[in-house]
Design a protein around this motif. Structure first.
Motif, PDB file in Angstrom:
ATOM      1  N   ASP A 270      -6.151 -12.117 -10.469  1.00 35.06           N
ATOM      2  CA  ASP A 270      -4.965 -11.898  -9.629  1.00 35.06           C
ATOM      3  C   ASP A 270      -5.107 -12.686  -8.335  1.00 35.06           C
ATOM      4  O   ASP A 270      -6.214 -12.823  -7.805  1.00 35.06           O
ATOM      5  CB  ASP A 270      -4.810 -10.400  -9.331  1.00 35.06           C
ATOM      6  CG  ASP A 270      -3.468 -10.071  -8.720  1.00 35.06           C
ATOM      7  OD1 ASP A 270      -3.319 -10.237  -7.492  1.00 35.06           O
ATOM      8  OD2 ASP A 270      -2.562  -9.638  -9.461  1.00 35.06           O
ATOM      9  N   LYS A 271      -3.971 -13.168  -7.817  1.00 36.73           N
ATOM     10  CA  LYS A 271      -3.997 -13.933  -6.573  1.00 36.73           C
ATOM     11  C   LYS A 271      -3.897 -13.060  -5.332  1.00 36.73           C
ATOM     12  O   LYS A 271      -4.003 -13.544  -4.209  1.00 36.73           O
ATOM     13  CB  LYS A 271      -2.843 -14.946  -6.561  1.00 36.73           C
ATOM     14  CG  LYS A 271      -1.460 -14.301  -6.542  1.00 36.73           C
ATOM     15  CD  LYS A 271      -0.373 -15.354  -6.515  1.00 36.73           C
ATOM     16  CE  LYS A 271       1.018 -14.707  -6.499  1.00 36.73           C
ATOM     17  NZ  LYS A 271       2.089 -15.720  -6.455  1.00 36.73           N
ATOM     18  N   GLY A 272      -3.679 -11.744  -5.524  1.00 33.07           N
ATOM     19  CA  GLY A 272      -3.530 -10.862  -4.380  1.00 33.07           C
ATOM     20  C   GLY A 272      -4.809 -10.713  -3.573  1.00 33.07           C
ATOM     21  O   GLY A 272      -5.901 -10.529  -4.127  1.00 33.07           O
ATOM     22  N   ILE A 273      -4.689 -10.788  -2.262  1.00 31.41           N
ATOM     23  CA  ILE A 273      -5.856 -10.654  -1.384  1.00 31.41           C
ATOM     24  C   ILE A 273      -6.400  -9.234  -1.434  1.00 31.41           C
ATOM     25  O   ILE A 273      -7.614  -9.011  -1.455  1.00 31.41           O
ATOM     26  CB  ILE A 273      -5.475 -11.043   0.057  1.00 31.41           C
ATOM     27  CG1 ILE A 273      -5.039 -12.508   0.115  1.00 31.41           C
ATOM     28  CG2 ILE A 273      -6.639 -10.796   1.009  1.00 31.41           C
ATOM     29  CD1 ILE A 273      -4.574 -12.948   1.476  1.00 31.41           C
ATOM     30  N   LEU A 274      -5.498  -8.252  -1.471  1.00 33.76           N
ATOM     31  CA  LEU A 274      -5.927  -6.858  -1.488  1.00 33.76           C
ATOM     32  C   LEU A 274      -6.743  -6.545  -2.739  1.00 33.76           C
ATOM     33  O   LEU A 274      -7.729  -5.816  -2.686  1.00 33.76           O
ATOM     34  CB  LEU A 274      -4.700  -5.948  -1.414  1.00 33.76           C
ATOM     35  CG  LEU A 274      -4.959  -4.451  -1.254  1.00 33.76           C
ATOM     36  CD1 LEU A 274      -5.730  -4.177   0.020  1.00 33.76           C
ATOM     37  CD2 LEU A 274      -3.647  -3.679  -1.259  1.00 33.76           C
ATOM     38  N   PHE A 275      -6.320  -7.093  -3.855  1.00 32.33           N
ATOM     39  CA  PHE A 275      -7.038  -6.889  -5.114  1.00 32.33           C
ATOM     40  C   PHE A 275      -8.468  -7.430  -5.006  1.00 32.33           C
ATOM     41  O   PHE A 275      -9.436  -6.787  -5.421  1.00 32.33           O
ATOM     42  CB  PHE A 275      -6.271  -7.585  -6.243  1.00 32.33           C
ATOM     43  CG  PHE A 275      -6.869  -7.402  -7.603  1.00 32.33           C
ATOM     44  CD1 PHE A 275      -6.650  -6.237  -8.320  1.00 32.33           C
ATOM     45  CD2 PHE A 275      -7.656  -8.392  -8.170  1.00 32.33           C
ATOM     46  CE1 PHE A 275      -7.197  -6.062  -9.586  1.00 32.33           C
ATOM     47  CE2 PHE A 275      -8.200  -8.236  -9.438  1.00 32.33           C
ATOM     48  CZ  PHE A 275      -7.970  -7.056 -10.136  1.00 32.33           C
ATOM     49  N   THR A 276      -8.608  -8.620  -4.456  1.00 33.79           N
ATOM     50  CA  THR A 276      -9.938  -9.234  -4.298  1.00 33.79           C
ATOM     51  C   THR A 276     -10.820  -8.412  -3.365  1.00 33.79           C
ATOM     52  O   THR A 276     -12.003  -8.184  -3.636  1.00 33.79           O
ATOM     53  CB  THR A 276      -9.787 -10.665  -3.766  1.00 33.79           C
ATOM     54  OG1 THR A 276      -8.970 -11.421  -4.648  1.00 33.79           O
ATOM     55  CG2 THR A 276     -11.138 -11.339  -3.619  1.00 33.79           C
ATOM     56  N   ILE A 277     -10.248  -7.959  -2.250  1.00 34.05           N
ATOM     57  CA  ILE A 277     -11.030  -7.186  -1.287  1.00 34.05           C
ATOM     58  C   ILE A 277     -11.538  -5.897  -1.913  1.00 34.05           C
ATOM     59  O   ILE A 277     -12.712  -5.519  -1.757  1.00 34.05           O
ATOM     60  CB  ILE A 277     -10.179  -6.881  -0.035  1.00 34.05           C
ATOM     61  CG1 ILE A 277      -9.895  -8.186   0.737  1.00 34.05           C
ATOM     62  CG2 ILE A 277     -10.882  -5.870   0.868  1.00 34.05           C
ATOM     63  CD1 ILE A 277      -8.955  -7.998   1.904  1.00 34.05           C
ATOM     64  N   GLN A 278     -10.671  -5.203  -2.632  1.00 34.65           N
ATOM     65  CA  GLN A 278     -11.066  -3.931  -3.216  1.00 34.65           C
ATOM     66  C   GLN A 278     -12.144  -4.111  -4.287  1.00 34.65           C
ATOM     67  O   GLN A 278     -13.105  -3.332  -4.348  1.00 34.65           O
ATOM     68  CB  GLN A 278      -9.839  -3.227  -3.805  1.00 34.65           C
ATOM     69  CG  GLN A 278      -8.900  -2.666  -2.764  1.00 34.65           C
ATOM     70  CD  GLN A 278      -9.604  -1.690  -1.834  1.00 34.65           C
ATOM     71  OE1 GLN A 278     -10.403  -0.859  -2.253  1.00 34.65           O
ATOM     72  NE2 GLN A 278      -9.323  -1.807  -0.542  1.00 34.65           N
ATOM     73  N   MET A 279     -11.998  -5.109  -5.135  1.00 35.16           N
ATOM     74  CA  MET A 279     -13.012  -5.342  -6.162  1.00 35.16           C
ATOM     75  C   MET A 279     -14.367  -5.654  -5.540  1.00 35.16           C
ATOM     76  O   MET A 279     -15.403  -5.097  -5.926  1.00 35.16           O
ATOM     77  CB  MET A 279     -12.578  -6.479  -7.089  1.00 35.16           C
ATOM     78  CG  MET A 279     -11.649  -6.058  -8.196  1.00 35.16           C
ATOM     79  SD  MET A 279     -11.542  -7.296  -9.514  1.00 35.16           S
ATOM     80  CE  MET A 279     -13.229  -7.304 -10.131  1.00 35.16           C
ATOM     81  N   GLY A 280     -14.376  -6.562  -4.567  1.00 36.91           N
ATOM     82  CA  GLY A 280     -15.631  -6.942  -3.929  1.00 36.91           C
ATOM     83  C   GLY A 280     -16.268  -5.795  -3.172  1.00 36.91           C
ATOM     84  O   GLY A 280     -17.482  -5.553  -3.266  1.00 36.91           O
ATOM     85  N   LEU A 281     -15.448  -5.044  -2.424  1.00 39.25           N
ATOM     86  CA  LEU A 281     -15.973  -3.946  -1.618  1.00 39.25           C
ATOM     87  C   LEU A 281     -16.548  -2.834  -2.493  1.00 39.25           C
ATOM     88  O   LEU A 281     -17.674  -2.359  -2.264  1.00 39.25           O
ATOM     89  CB  LEU A 281     -14.866  -3.410  -0.720  1.00 39.25           C
ATOM     90  CG  LEU A 281     -15.214  -2.184   0.127  1.00 39.25           C
ATOM     91  CD1 LEU A 281     -16.330  -2.517   1.101  1.00 39.25           C
ATOM     92  CD2 LEU A 281     -13.972  -1.675   0.869  1.00 39.25           C
ATOM     93  N   GLN A 282     -15.781  -2.411  -3.478  1.00 37.79           N
ATOM     94  CA  GLN A 282     -16.218  -1.275  -4.297  1.00 37.79           C
ATOM     95  C   GLN A 282     -17.451  -1.618  -5.120  1.00 37.79           C
ATOM     96  O   GLN A 282     -18.373  -0.799  -5.259  1.00 37.79           O
ATOM     97  CB  GLN A 282     -15.081  -0.814  -5.209  1.00 37.79           C
ATOM     98  CG  GLN A 282     -13.795  -0.445  -4.485  1.00 37.79           C
ATOM     99  CD  GLN A 282     -14.000   0.625  -3.422  1.00 37.79           C
ATOM    100  OE1 GLN A 282     -14.867   1.487  -3.544  1.00 37.79           O
ATOM    101  NE2 GLN A 282     -13.205   0.558  -2.366  1.00 37.79           N
ATOM    102  N   SER A 283     -17.487  -2.818  -5.702  1.00 33.85           N
ATOM    103  CA  SER A 283     -18.655  -3.187  -6.507  1.00 33.85           C
ATOM    104  C   SER A 283     -19.912  -3.264  -5.655  1.00 33.85           C
ATOM    105  O   SER A 283     -21.005  -2.859  -6.087  1.00 33.85           O
ATOM    106  CB  SER A 283     -18.403  -4.527  -7.204  1.00 33.85           C
ATOM    107  OG  SER A 283     -18.207  -5.565  -6.258  1.00 33.85           O
ATOM    108  N   THR A 284     -19.782  -3.755  -4.435  1.00 37.31           N
ATOM    109  CA  THR A 284     -20.945  -3.845  -3.544  1.00 37.31           C
ATOM    110  C   THR A 284     -21.430  -2.466  -3.134  1.00 37.31           C
ATOM    111  O   THR A 284     -22.650  -2.199  -3.082  1.00 37.31           O
ATOM    112  CB  THR A 284     -20.590  -4.675  -2.305  1.00 37.31           C
ATOM    113  OG1 THR A 284     -20.087  -5.956  -2.708  1.00 37.31           O
ATOM    114  CG2 THR A 284     -21.807  -4.864  -1.421  1.00 37.31           C
TER     115      THR A 284
END
Length: 440
Positions: free
Chosen positions: A118-132
């Protein structure tokens, strides 16, 4: 040292703005609190999870204050980002263990996967934050994928709150429409005053006011998109979507009208500083601007009214006012006899067409309301029926002179440059003026 009175006024205005923002978002604040606490409670009491902070996090972020995007897409992005991020973190933690280098690797992989999906910034932030967080925090006693389930609970709670307890999404777009159209009307009143007083500086100020409409319009455009998204999630949203979609179309036509207004005001400011129009032309142009301002003010009332019948009545009134203006926008009829004055009249015509489209008319019907211009605008202008189609960019002034008299058919078919025509017209006008002065 700054003036103390000015500082107090600025602080008072800033405080009023902040209080207004809190009031505007008060209902949504209640939704966020209820969704976050509810998601945590459900995950803890019904699923038996220990400290399900990810459920509350997903719910709160999903219902966060947003403008310019649909809430449905935001909630889906957050929920999927949380679920996928936690799942990726859990899987990689099982394979590689926990630690700083594992967290670094997990964050990098999660971001790359998010950008692929997905190109959404929010989607990227949530995936990166939660996985970390999954890799860095101690393992959950509730199982490997318990946190992913918490994210699902948070997203579902956000959807449920928006569906069962929605706020009226039309309130903010209506308020914004009223503010925009009132400011738009003030631009025409300022233009009319500048024309009446023949003040070039005031005309430039009117242009500045027209340019300041853009942030207001951007807010209207963003908020109506948000409102449509809220209506789609609401249990009673079907009855609201029609009004919001109509308002969105009116905003699109208003955007064109604002752009044409800036062009008109820029030309008017230049004209007032460099050319002297006749008193009759000044009076007629000023009155046209006042009439347009009144119509725009009526449009604002129609776009912001709560009752459907009131909206229809105001739109009909605005259409009648604009049709009256459209029927007068002909230079001879307005006693405008110079090229500069005529250009202002001609620039006003597409502006009125745009405003008629705001009332709901199609483009063709709006154009039909304009009074025909006829074959010739001024005595100095050549008849349109003898001007051939332009096919080449360069033509001599001698060639243009021949067009202003009797032109043989074979020569009329030759290409002509309109820039050269304007040069010859202005030269002839100046020579005519000099000849009149010499005769006196």
């Amino acid at each position: 040292m700054p003036d103390s009175a000015a500082v107090k006024t600025r602080l008072r205005d800033e405080l009023s703005t902040r209080i207004a923002r809190v009031r505007k978002d008060f209902f949504q604040s209640l939704q966020i609190v209820a969704s976050g606490v509810g998601a945590y409670y459900i995950a803890e009491q019904f699923l038996g999870h220990h400290e399900p902070i990810f459920a509350a996090t997903a719910a709160i972020v999903s219902l966060g204050y947003v403008s310019g995007a649909t809430h449905a897409r935001r909630i889906l992005e957050v929920s999927l980002g949380v679920i996928l991020g936690i799942a990726i973190g859990d899987v990689l933690m099982l394979l590689m263990g926990q630690g700083m280098w594992q967290a670094t690797f997990v964050l990098f992989i999660s971001i790359q996967i998010a950008r692929f999906l997905d190109k959404g910034i929010l989607f990227t932030i949530q995936m990166g934050l939660q996985s970390t967080l999954v890799v860095l925090l101690p393992p959950s006693p509730d199982g490997v994928f318990a946190r992913s389930l918490d994210g699902v609970v948070g997203g579902l709670c956000a959807f449920l709150l928006m569906f069962i307890f929605p706020k009226d999404p039309r309130k903010e777009p209506r308020r914004n429409a009223s503010a925009l159209m009132n400011a738009f009307a003030d631009v025409f009143y300022s233009s009319a005053k500048a024309m009446k007083e023949y003040d070039g500086k005031a005309a430039w100020l009117a242009l500045s006011e027209a340019r300041q409409l853009q942030p207001l319009f951007n807010k209207c455009e963003a908020d109506v998109v948000t409102a449509i998204g809220l209506a789609k999630l609401s249990i009673v949203g079907k009855s609201q979507q029609g009004e919001l979609k109509t308002l969105s179309k009116r905003f699109s036509a208003t955007d064109l009208a604002i752009r044409n207004t800036r062009v008109l005001n820029r030309r008017m400011a230049s004209t007032l500083e460099n050319v002297q129009l006749s008193s009759t032309a000044v009076d007629s142009l000023a009155q046209v601007f006042v009439d347009i301002g009144n119509a725009v003010h009526t449009l604002g009332e129609g776009m912001s009214a709560k009752e459907r019948e009131t909206r229809r009545g105001m739109m009909h009134k605005a259409r009648t006012e604009l049709e009256h203006v459209a029927a007068t926008l002909e230079p001879h009829q307005m006693k405008v006899e110079t090229l500069e004055g005529e250009s202002l009249v001609l620039m006003t015509r597409p502006l009125v067409v745009d405003l008629l489209e705001v009332t709901g008319l199609s483009h063709e019907d709006a154009v039909d309301q304009l009074v025909p211009l006829g074959e010739s605008i001024t005595e100095r202008a050549p008849k349109t029926n003898i001007l051939p189609v332009i096919a080449a960019p360069q033509t001599s002034a001698v060639r243009v002179e021949s067009l202003l008299h009797d032109v043989p058919q074979e020569e009329a078919e030759q290409p002509v440059d309109t820039a050269a025509i304007n040069t010859v017209l202005r030269t002839r006008a100046a020579n005519s003026k000099d000849s009149t002065t010499d005769s006196r």
